[in-house]
Design a protein around this motif. Structure first.
Motif, PDB file in Angstrom:
ATOM      1  N   GLU A 229       0.829  -1.202   0.000  1.00 31.70           N
ATOM      2  CA  GLU A 229       0.000   0.000   0.000  1.00 31.70           C
ATOM      3  C   GLU A 229       0.865   1.254   0.000  1.00 31.70           C
ATOM      4  OE1 GLU A 229      -3.104  -0.470  -0.534  1.00 31.70           O
ATOM      5  OE2 GLU A 229      -2.860  -2.630  -0.264  1.00 31.70           O
ATOM      6  N   PRO A 230       0.393   2.336  -0.609  1.00 36.31           N
ATOM      7  CA  PRO A 230       1.143   3.595  -0.575  1.00 36.31           C
ATOM      8  C   PRO A 230       1.161   4.196   0.823  1.00 36.31           C
ATOM      9  CG  PRO A 230      -1.011   3.925  -1.577  1.00 36.31           C
ATOM     10  CD  PRO A 230      -0.864   2.444  -1.379  1.00 36.31           C
ATOM     11  N   ASP A 231       2.141   5.030   1.071  1.00 32.54           N
ATOM     12  CA  ASP A 231       2.242   5.684   2.376  1.00 32.54           C
ATOM     13  C   ASP A 231       0.951   6.404   2.749  1.00 32.54           C
ATOM     14  OD1 ASP A 231       4.820   4.805   2.555  1.00 32.54           O
ATOM     15  OD2 ASP A 231       5.748   6.789   2.673  1.00 32.54           O
ATOM     16  N   ALA A 232       0.316   7.041   1.764  1.00 25.07           N
ATOM     17  CA  ALA A 232      -0.886   7.834   2.050  1.00 25.07           C
ATOM     18  C   ALA A 232      -1.981   6.992   2.688  1.00 25.07           C
ATOM     19  CB  ALA A 232      -1.389   8.494   0.771  1.00 25.07           C
ATOM     20  N   ASP A 233      -2.141   5.722   2.281  1.00 18.31           N
ATOM     21  CA  ASP A 233      -3.173   4.867   2.863  1.00 18.31           C
ATOM     22  C   ASP A 233      -2.824   4.483   4.295  1.00 18.31           C
ATOM     23  OD1 ASP A 233      -4.778   4.964   0.671  1.00 18.31           O
ATOM     24  OD2 ASP A 233      -4.317   2.965  -0.070  1.00 18.31           O
ATOM     25  N   TRP A 234      -1.554   4.201   4.561  1.00 19.35           N
ATOM     26  CA  TRP A 234      -1.125   3.899   5.937  1.00 19.35           C
ATOM     27  C   TRP A 234      -1.370   5.101   6.838  1.00 19.35           C
ATOM     28  CZ3 TRP A 234       1.873  -0.445   7.829  1.00 19.35           C
ATOM     29  CH2 TRP A 234       2.094  -1.447   6.879  1.00 19.35           C
ATOM     30  N   ILE A 235      -1.015   6.278   6.359  1.00 17.65           N
ATOM     31  CA  ILE A 235      -1.178   7.492   7.162  1.00 17.65           C
ATOM     32  C   ILE A 235      -2.650   7.784   7.388  1.00 17.65           C
ATOM     33  CG2 ILE A 235      -0.800   9.984   7.140  1.00 17.65           C
ATOM     34  CD1 ILE A 235       1.892   9.427   5.775  1.00 17.65           C
ATOM     35  N   ALA A 236      -3.483   7.522   6.385  1.00 21.58           N
ATOM     36  CA  ALA A 236      -4.930   7.718   6.547  1.00 21.58           C
ATOM     37  C   ALA A 236      -5.464   6.865   7.681  1.00 21.58           C
ATOM     38  CB  ALA A 236      -5.645   7.381   5.240  1.00 21.58           C
ATOM     39  N   VAL A 237      -5.060   5.585   7.728  1.00 21.48           N
ATOM     40  CA  VAL A 237      -5.534   4.681   8.781  1.00 21.48           C
ATOM     41  C   VAL A 237      -5.019   5.128  10.142  1.00 21.48           C
ATOM     42  CG1 VAL A 237      -5.374   2.314   9.655  1.00 21.48           C
ATOM     43  CG2 VAL A 237      -5.842   2.720   7.240  1.00 21.48           C
ATOM     44  N   ALA A 238      -3.746   5.548  10.220  1.00 21.72           N
ATOM     45  CA  ALA A 238      -3.201   6.003  11.498  1.00 21.72           C
ATOM     46  C   ALA A 238      -3.887   7.285  11.961  1.00 21.72           C
ATOM     47  CB  ALA A 238      -1.699   6.232  11.375  1.00 21.72           C
TER      48      ALA A 238
END
Length: 389
Positions: free
Chosen positions: A96-105
């Motif tokens: 997954e792209p960083d943006a999706d990880w950051i969205a979840v966090a």
């Protein structure tokens, strides 16, 4: 060079009108948070980030559930129904792209259709601190897997460079002349660090007389292997080589098969562009085993697009336009050009179910028909078809 027929100018005008209309649908949302370089997903926060490393932030904020080593605490200790992920598992952690990880966090698991066991940090951590955390998590995978940031939206025709786990149902429908529906099921599965297996099964229905249809004809099945030979998330680039074997499984007499095995090697290149833009390039050749059954062919394809999102974390819209060129090596054969304006949109919260619609418009030959193109894509590694809505 042959002049473009007058009818094709009309088609080009219709294509541009369709593309502008599709693009206008995407204008209300904000530009995508994707970037060409890792770590550039947000503007600098006005609040100064504390001088802590990503590892320090991880140990303070995440280690209780995810473990100091990133492998996840024991599920029995946490009392969660969902086990925490293993960040050292490259097969999971790189997709997954960083943006999706950051969205979840930032927003919690439900922002991507995951469990509420993953809480939202909200304003407890700035976006720059979350990016530091993300950089540390990326370091827990030591193998050289292509990063999910390089997984750009899939065009209708041009082959992507990024290796995927996907199931795609695509159809081309004649909108001029006699009726015809040409469809294919595409199954893609990653294996190893950089590789993908692909199986393509085409089938066709056609109008033999007005109102009288026949079909279900199986065409020539294709088997392919793709390998990402080079990738660099910092430059936003990825290059793959693919070898396909197209088998003579179709009925040549019914017009749905070539009658010979065709070897089709090609390259695929992807490039992230600023402000959510992206570029796909593909070039290759088709070489028949029996030259009296089919002609040698070379082809080149390109797709240019841009991703918008509804708000910071919502639905993604990706208007694209493709230019396709192909030439058979036969006497008096000319290059066939086609324009394909289109729009891909994510359908569910997890964003692993996508729809793409567009039109395939010939530019050089008024005798060739315009086609409506559509696919629905399921990234099955991210969950079941009914999950994440």
């Amino acid at each position: 060079m042959n002049p473009i027929p007058a009818k094709s100018y009309t088609r080009m005008g219709w294509a541009l009108t369709l593309f502008v209309t599709l693009a206008a649908m995407a204008l209300p949302p904000q530009p995508s948070t994707h970037s060409t370089k890792s770590g550039e997903f947000f503007q600098e926060d006005s609040i100064k980030v504390a001088d802590k490393t990503g590892k320090q932030l991880f140990l303070e904020s995440c280690a209780t559930c995810h473990g100091a080593d990133g492998k996840g605490a024991q599920q029995s200790q946490l009392g969660f129904d969902t086990p925490p992920p293993d960040f050292t598992d490259c097969n999971f952690a790189t997709r997954e792209p960083d943006a999706d990880w950051i969205a979840v966090a930032h927003e919690g698991g439900p922002v991507r259709g995951f469990s509420t066991d993953m809480p939202a940090f909200g304003e407890a951590l700035t976006k720059d601190e979350l990016q530091k955390l993300m950089s540390h998590i990326r370091s827990l995978c030591s193998d050289d897997w292509p990063r999910g940031d390089l997984n750009m939206p899939r065009p209708l025709v041009t082959e992507k460079a990024y290796p995927e786990d996907e199931l795609v149902l695509a159809s081309n429908i004649n909108v001029e002349g006699s009726g015809g529906v040409m469809s294919e099921v595409v199954y893609e599965q990653r294996f190893g660090v950089r590789n993908q297996l692909e199986v393509v099964v085409p089938f066709e229905y056609r109008e033999v007389r007005p109102g009288n249809w026949s079909g279900g004809y199986i065409g020539d099945v294709a088997l392919g292997v793709k390998r990402a030979v080079w990738h660099d998330v910092n430059s936003g680039s990825i290059l793959s080589l693919t070898g396909e074997v197209i088998l003579p499984s179709g009925d040549e007499n019914a017009g749905v098969g070539s009658g010979t095995t065709v070897l089709e090697p090609f390259f695929s290149f992807g490039q992230l562009l600023p402000a959510g833009g992206f570029l796909h390039l593909q070039g290759g050749a088709g070489v028949p085993v029996l030259r009296d059954k089919a002609a040698d062919e070379v082809f080149g394809r390109g797709a240019l697009g841009k991703t918008f999102t509804s708000g910071a974390w919502g639905r993604a819209w990706s208007p694209m336009v493709e230019l396709l060129g192909a030439k058979e090596f036969e006497d008096n054969s000319s290059v066939q050009w086609e324009l394909v304006p289109q729009m891909q949109v994510t359908l569910n919260t997890r964003q692993h179910i996508m729809l793409n619609v567009g039109a395939n418009i010939p530019l050089d030959d008024p005798g060739r028909t315009t086609q409506f193109r559509v696919y629905i894509l399921w990234d099955w590694f991210d969950g079941g078809f009914t999950e994440g809505w």
